[in-house]
Design a protein around this motif. Structure first.
Motif, PDB file in Angstrom:
ATOM      1  N   GLY A  65      36.993  23.208-108.932  1.00 45.80           N
ATOM      2  CA  GLY A  65      36.524  22.051-108.185  1.00 45.80           C
ATOM      3  C   GLY A  65      37.217  20.784-108.653  1.00 45.80           C
ATOM      4  O   GLY A  65      38.070  20.813-109.541  1.00 45.80           O
ATOM      5  N   GLU A  98      25.684   8.422-103.556  1.00 50.31           N
ATOM      6  CA  GLU A  98      26.017   9.795-103.926  1.00 50.31           C
ATOM      7  C   GLU A  98      27.432  10.165-103.482  1.00 50.31           C
ATOM      8  O   GLU A  98      27.884   9.770-102.408  1.00 50.31           O
ATOM      9  CB  GLU A  98      25.025  10.788-103.294  1.00 50.31           C
ATOM     10  N   ASN A  99      28.106  10.914-104.327  1.00 50.98           N
ATOM     11  CA  ASN A  99      29.441  11.417-104.013  1.00 50.98           C
ATOM     12  C   ASN A  99      29.271  12.716-103.226  1.00 50.98           C
ATOM     13  O   ASN A  99      29.318  13.811-103.784  1.00 50.98           O
ATOM     14  CB  ASN A  99      30.219  11.651-105.308  1.00 50.98           C
ATOM     15  N   LEU A 100      29.051  12.582-101.925  1.00 52.62           N
ATOM     16  CA  LEU A 100      28.745  13.755-101.109  1.00 52.62           C
ATOM     17  C   LEU A 100      29.899  14.748-101.092  1.00 52.62           C
ATOM     18  O   LEU A 100      29.688  15.965-101.165  1.00 52.62           O
ATOM     19  CB  LEU A 100      28.397  13.324 -99.684  1.00 52.62           C
ATOM     20  N   ALA A 101      31.122  14.239-100.984  1.00 49.99           N
ATOM     21  CA  ALA A 101      32.278  15.143-100.960  1.00 49.99           C
ATOM     22  C   ALA A 101      32.383  15.905-102.281  1.00 49.99           C
ATOM     23  O   ALA A 101      32.651  17.113-102.304  1.00 49.99           O
ATOM     24  CB  ALA A 101      33.560  14.356-100.697  1.00 49.99           C
ATOM     25  N   ALA A 103      29.887  16.524-104.407  1.00 49.62           N
ATOM     26  CA  ALA A 103      28.760  17.448-104.510  1.00 49.62           C
ATOM     27  C   ALA A 103      29.018  18.706-103.683  1.00 49.62           C
ATOM     28  O   ALA A 103      28.733  19.830-104.125  1.00 49.62           O
ATOM     29  CB  ALA A 103      27.477  16.761-104.055  1.00 49.62           C
ATOM     30  N   TRP A 104      29.556  18.512-102.476  1.00 48.07           N
ATOM     31  CA  TRP A 104      29.868  19.676-101.635  1.00 48.07           C
ATOM     32  C   TRP A 104      30.929  20.548-102.303  1.00 48.07           C
ATOM     33  O   TRP A 104      30.825  21.780-102.305  1.00 48.07           O
ATOM     34  CB  TRP A 104      30.361  19.221-100.260  1.00 48.07           C
ATOM     35  N   ALA A 105      31.956  19.905-102.877  1.00 51.84           N
ATOM     36  CA  ALA A 105      33.035  20.661-103.516  1.00 51.84           C
ATOM     37  C   ALA A 105      32.514  21.453-104.708  1.00 51.84           C
ATOM     38  O   ALA A 105      32.921  22.599-104.938  1.00 51.84           O
ATOM     39  CB  ALA A 105      34.152  19.711-103.950  1.00 51.84           C
ATOM     40  N   ALA A 107      29.422  22.572-105.085  1.00 56.27           N
ATOM     41  CA  ALA A 107      28.625  23.676-104.548  1.00 56.27           C
ATOM     42  C   ALA A 107      29.517  24.798-104.030  1.00 56.27           C
ATOM     43  O   ALA A 107      29.261  25.986-104.271  1.00 56.27           O
ATOM     44  CB  ALA A 107      27.709  23.163-103.439  1.00 56.27           C
ATOM     45  N   GLU A 108      30.590  24.432-103.331  1.00 56.31           N
ATOM     46  CA  GLU A 108      31.504  25.440-102.792  1.00 56.31           C
ATOM     47  C   GLU A 108      32.215  26.185-103.916  1.00 56.31           C
ATOM     48  O   GLU A 108      32.332  27.418-103.884  1.00 56.31           O
ATOM     49  CB  GLU A 108      32.527  24.763-101.873  1.00 56.31           C
ATOM     50  N   GLN A 111      29.777  28.603-105.549  1.00 56.47           N
ATOM     51  CA  GLN A 111      29.537  29.809-104.759  1.00 56.47           C
ATOM     52  C   GLN A 111      30.705  30.780-104.873  1.00 56.47           C
ATOM     53  O   GLN A 111      30.520  31.997-104.988  1.00 56.47           O
ATOM     54  CB  GLN A 111      29.296  29.432-103.300  1.00 56.47           C
TER      55      GLN A 111
END
Length: 243
Positions: A65, A98-101, A103-105, A107-108, A111
């Motif tokens: 990430g 929040e650093n949404l990008a 956080a998504w990265a 999480a991805e 996974q």
């Protein structure tokens, strides 16, 4: 620290948690337990809830990430006193947009790391076993802490990190020589570049200061191949006699 970032040693965090729980039951007061799980997350199987820790930190960049993104596990996510204040984001725990990008990265990446973790862990173990066998065949090589590769079970270590020394050759010299051969090793963790700090962990494990000063850290990743490790060993065989 669940996995030591210089030697790869797995720390007995669950045992510490049980000891603290017994102390609390005996009237010794509640002690919070935090663990740095950055080198463990996505690499070795574990669950913070089973460790018994109150908090655990993880980072995205260790599993593919982006840098600068992490997460904090809270066993009891109720209201606590945090260092920063001024905003209501993240339940009042951390102010700022929040650093949404990011956080998504994270999480991805998490996974993807979780998918097939046992298989990748076994592959990394096989690669590390081959690297250890190759290093032990080199004259003068010492694996750290003492006993790794001989008496200590490999289950006590992460299969991604290894510390080795070729005394009296300074670790810095070997790092530069291997870089000229196309292999990037280091004299310790990236967050402990000063020499005194670099030897602290190894000295605490019982290594003499001279041996610790000769140490280098070799780490492998999810894309490391057996051919690449054999190339490293061949470069060591070729260059060490002249150093």
């Amino acid at each position: 620290m669940l996995v030591n970032n210089e030697t790869g040693a797995l720390q007995p965090v669950a045992e510490v948690a049980r000891g603290l729980a017994e102390l609390s039951r005996a009237g010794g007061g509640r002690v919070m337990l935090h663990t740095d799980a950055v080198q463990a997350f996505g690499k070795i199987p574990f669950r913070p809830s089973e460790l018994g820790v109150d908090t655990a930190a993880i980072s995205a960049h260790k599993i593919g990430g982006p840098r600068g993104v992490g997460a904090l596990y809270l066993r009891r996510p109720g209201r606590r006193e945090f260092l920063n204040a001024g905003g209501g984001q993240e339940g009042g725990r951390r102010p700022g947009t929040e650093n949404l990008a990011g956080a998504w990265a994270l999480a991805e990446a998490g996974q993807r790391a979780a998918a097939g973790l046992p298989e990748r862990h076994g592959q990394a173990r096989a690669l590390m076993d081959g690297l250890i066998a190759g290093l032990r065949s080199l004259p003068g090589c010492r694996l750290l802490p003492e006993g790794r590769g001989t008496g200590l079970p490999e289950e006590l270590f992460s299969p991604y990190i290894l510390s080795a020394a070729f005394p009296p050759l300074p670790g810095e010299v070997l790092v530069r020589v291997m870089e000229s051969e196309g292999y990037l090793i280091s004299t310790g963790a990236a967050c402990s570049s000063r020499k005194k700090e670099r030897t602290r962990v190894l000295e605490a494990s019982g290594a003499p200061r001279e041996l610790a000063a000769s140490s280098v850290r070799i780490s492998i990743g999810s894309q490391t191949t057996a051919a690449e490790l054999e190339g490293l060993l061949e470069a060591l065989r070729r260059r060490l006699p002249g150093l």
